[in-house]
Design an enzyme around this catalytic site. Structure first.
Site, short mmCIF file in Angstrom:
data_model
loop_
_atom_site.label_atom_id
_atom_site.label_comp_id
_atom_site.label_asym_id
_atom_site.label_seq_id
_atom_site.Cartn_x
_atom_site.Cartn_y
_atom_site.Cartn_z
N ASP A 4 0.66 -0.74 8.24
CA ASP A 4 1.33 -1.85 8.94
C ASP A 4 2.33 -1.37 9.97
O ASP A 4 3.25 -2.09 10.33
CB ASP A 4 2.01 -2.78 7.93
CG ASP A 4 3.07 -2.07 7.10
OD1 ASP A 4 3.18 -0.84 7.18
OD2 ASP A 4 3.81 -2.77 6.37
N LYS A 8 14.63 1.71 -0.26
CA LYS A 8 15.36 0.42 -0.24
C LYS A 8 16.74 0.53 -0.88
O LYS A 8 17.03 -0.08 -1.92
CB LYS A 8 14.54 -0.67 -0.94
CG LYS A 8 13.06 -0.66 -0.62
CD LYS A 8 12.61 -1.78 0.27
CE LYS A 8 11.30 -1.53 0.97
NZ LYS A 8 10.11 -1.33 0.21
N ASP A 36 7.27 -2.10 12.04
CA ASP A 36 6.25 -2.46 11.05
C ASP A 36 6.13 -3.98 11.08
O ASP A 36 7.10 -4.68 11.32
CB ASP A 36 6.57 -1.92 9.65
CG ASP A 36 7.75 -2.62 9.01
OD1 ASP A 36 8.56 -3.18 9.74
OD2 ASP A 36 7.86 -2.59 7.78
N1 GDD Z 1 -4.50 1.17 -1.06
C1 GDD Z 1 -3.29 0.73 -1.39
N2 GDD Z 1 -2.97 0.55 -2.70
N3 GDD Z 1 -2.40 0.48 -0.39
C2 GDD Z 1 -1.17 0.03 -0.75
C3 GDD Z 1 -0.79 -0.20 -2.08
C4 GDD Z 1 -1.76 0.10 -3.11
O1 GDD Z 1 -1.52 -0.06 -4.31
N4 GDD Z 1 0.49 -0.64 -2.08
C5 GDD Z 1 0.89 -0.69 -0.80
N5 GDD Z 1 -0.11 -0.31 0.02
C6 GDD Z 1 -0.07 -0.18 1.48
C7 GDD Z 1 0.34 -1.46 2.19
O2 GDD Z 1 -0.81 -2.21 2.57
C8 GDD Z 1 1.08 -0.92 3.41
O3 GDD Z 1 0.20 -0.65 4.49
C9 GDD Z 1 1.65 0.40 2.94
O4 GDD Z 1 0.93 0.76 1.76
C10 GDD Z 1 3.15 0.33 2.62
O5 GDD Z 1 3.40 -0.75 1.74
P1 GDD Z 1 4.46 -1.87 2.09
O6 GDD Z 1 4.44 -2.89 1.01
O7 GDD Z 1 4.28 -2.34 3.49
O8 GDD Z 1 5.82 -1.06 1.94
P2 GDD Z 1 7.22 -1.35 2.62
O9 GDD Z 1 7.06 -1.84 4.00
O10 GDD Z 1 8.04 -2.18 1.70
O11 GDD Z 1 7.89 0.12 2.64
C11 GDD Z 1 7.16 1.24 3.11
O12 GDD Z 1 7.14 1.29 4.53
C12 GDD Z 1 8.42 1.49 5.19
C13 GDD Z 1 8.15 1.58 6.68
O13 GDD Z 1 7.56 0.42 7.13
C14 GDD Z 1 7.81 2.51 2.53
O14 GDD Z 1 6.95 3.58 2.79
C15 GDD Z 1 9.19 2.75 3.15
O15 GDD Z 1 9.72 3.98 2.68
C16 GDD Z 1 9.08 2.79 4.67
O16 GDD Z 1 10.38 2.95 5.26
MG MG Z 2 5.49 -2.38 5.19
#
Ligand code: GDD
Ligand code: MG
Length: 363
Positions: free
Chosen positions: A106, A157, A217
């Site tokens: 994303d 977070k 993102d």
């Molecule tokens: N295949 C798979 N399986 N993908 C997953 C799973 C899973 O169980 N869980 C999450 N994802 C994918 C989501 O679709 C997304 O593309 C990515 O992993 C990160 O998950 P998010 O849910 O978007 O995390 P976030 O935005 O809260 O936090 C992450 O992104 C931030 C930057 O945008 C973390 O990596 C943070 O450390 C980072 O700063």
């Molecule tokens: Mg995200």
């Protein structure tokens, strides 16, 4: 060069846009988000890509197939239940025997991946994490590094009082295959709370590659709208589909634009759309394919998905309207509204600022 893209999440914060559409398929300039991402990877020589899927995999698999239409080799692996960010990579371990990239599915960015790889190799890093500065680190993973870029601490977070830097995990990693042995197989395990803390505890070299390139993102509808405005306003380099009709106006084939319609760029209009007489479109705005914008309607700063129909005298301002929506005559949709797909809004309705409407066929 290989990459794993994590596209299994439910995208709950992007609802109502992600009820029927996985986050990676939401359109950016009328093309699925993931298509832009794959194009960016390809520019950096990454053409062997593994998609790890879980939530709503079918539309993604159907659209992208084996990747040949985009000039890459694409494979898909569907998780029966979510394995977490690192568990998803462990699940495709057999395909990863050289240094590889991992991306959150994303992020939209211009980070120089080629330079990041050089940085990774020079440092002899086991995992390198792309870092980007943000205003509000509490909703991301905060990464503390020393003067040489070596990661000291990773806090996912953090609470506001635990924030020590505005440099956060941009969701792009370079990984040496040997670290996969630290990830348990078949269990939910993450990079953020599992693997990174473990590597740091062991004293393995983990480096942060700082970049001030464009980065966002698309976690929320607000950021989804901001990305469009940034792309349209030229804050990130991107070529647009369609024919350039005037200053900042791109129109795809088959459109019928009334000679009394007024278009003020930057605007992108998808194919086979109809723009009625005295309709006014003021950019930055995107109109999807097969849309109808009725006589005298006024659109400013809005993103409209495909197959949506606006009656006469409708007003849309800085909002997102998903696909197959019918908006009756004289409706007003105020700033920050997000309308999920398959809705019918009766004539004369006025949706106040920030209204979110769930798609009609959602649970
Ligand atoms: N295949 C798979 N399986 N993908 C997953 C799973 C899973 O169980 N869980 C999450 N994802 C994918 C989501 O679709 C997304 O593309 C990515 O992993 C990160 O998950 P998010 O849910 O978007 O995390 P976030 O935005 O809260 O936090 C992450 O992104 C931030 C930057 O945008 C973390 O990596 C943070 O450390 C980072 O700063
Ligand atoms: Mg995200």
């Amino acid at each position: 060069m290989k990459a794993v893209i994590l596209v299994g999440g439910e995208g709950t914060r992007l609802r109502p846009l992600t009820y029927n559409t996985p986050k990676s398929m939401v359109p950016i300039m009328n093309r699925p988000f993931l298509e832009h991402m794959i194009g960016y990877l390809k520019e950096h020589g990454i053409d062997d890509i593994i998609l790890t899927l879980c939530y709503l995999p079918d539309p993604i698999q159907r659209y992208f197939g084996d990747g040949s239409k985009l000039g890459v080799r694409l494979s898909h692996v569907v998780e029966e239940c979510p394995l977490g960010t690192a568990g998803a990579v462990k699940n495709v371990e057999e395909c990863l025997n050289e240094t590889f990239f991992v991306f959150n599915g994303d992020i939209f960015t211009d980070i120089d991946l080629t330079a990041m790889m050089e940085f990774h190799r020079q440092r002899g890093s086991k995992v390198s994490i792309a870092l980007t500065p943000v205003d509000n680190p509490t909703i991301y993973g905060v990464v503390e590094t020393d003067a040489g870029g070596r990661v000291q601490r990773f806090i996912e977070k953090p609470s506001p009082d635990a924030v020590t830097t505005n440099m956060i995990n941009a969701g792009a990693y370079i990984v040496e295959p040997e670290v996969l042995s630290y990830i348990p197989r078949g269990q939910n395990f993450t990079f953020e709370q599992g693997l990174f803390p473990l590597l740091l505890e062991r004293g393995d070299p983990v480096y942060g590659y700082q970049s001030d390139a464009y980065w966002i993102d698309i976690g929320t509808p607000e950021k989804y709208l901001k990305l469009h405005h940034d792309v349209l306003m030229g804050k990130v380099k991107k070529s647009f589909h369609g024919e350039r009709l005037g200053e900042g106006i791109w129109v795809e084939g088959g459109c019928d634009i009334h000679h009394r319609a007024e278009l003020e760029g930057p605007i992108v209009i998808g194919r086979d759309s109809v723009i009625g007489s005295r309709a006014r479109l003021k950019g930055p705005a995107v109109i999807g394919r097969y849309c109808t914008i009725g006589t005298g309607s006024f659109i400013e700063g809005a993103i409209v998905w495909q197959n949506t129909r606006l009656g006469r005298g409708v007003l849309l301002k800085n909002c997102v309207v998903a696909e197959n929506v019918v908006i009756g005559d004289r409706c007003q949709v105020a700033e920050g509204c997000v309308l999920g797909g398959n809705l019918i809004i009766g004539p004369g309705e006025s949706l106040p600022q920030g209204t979110k409407l769930w798609p009609q066929n959602s649970a």
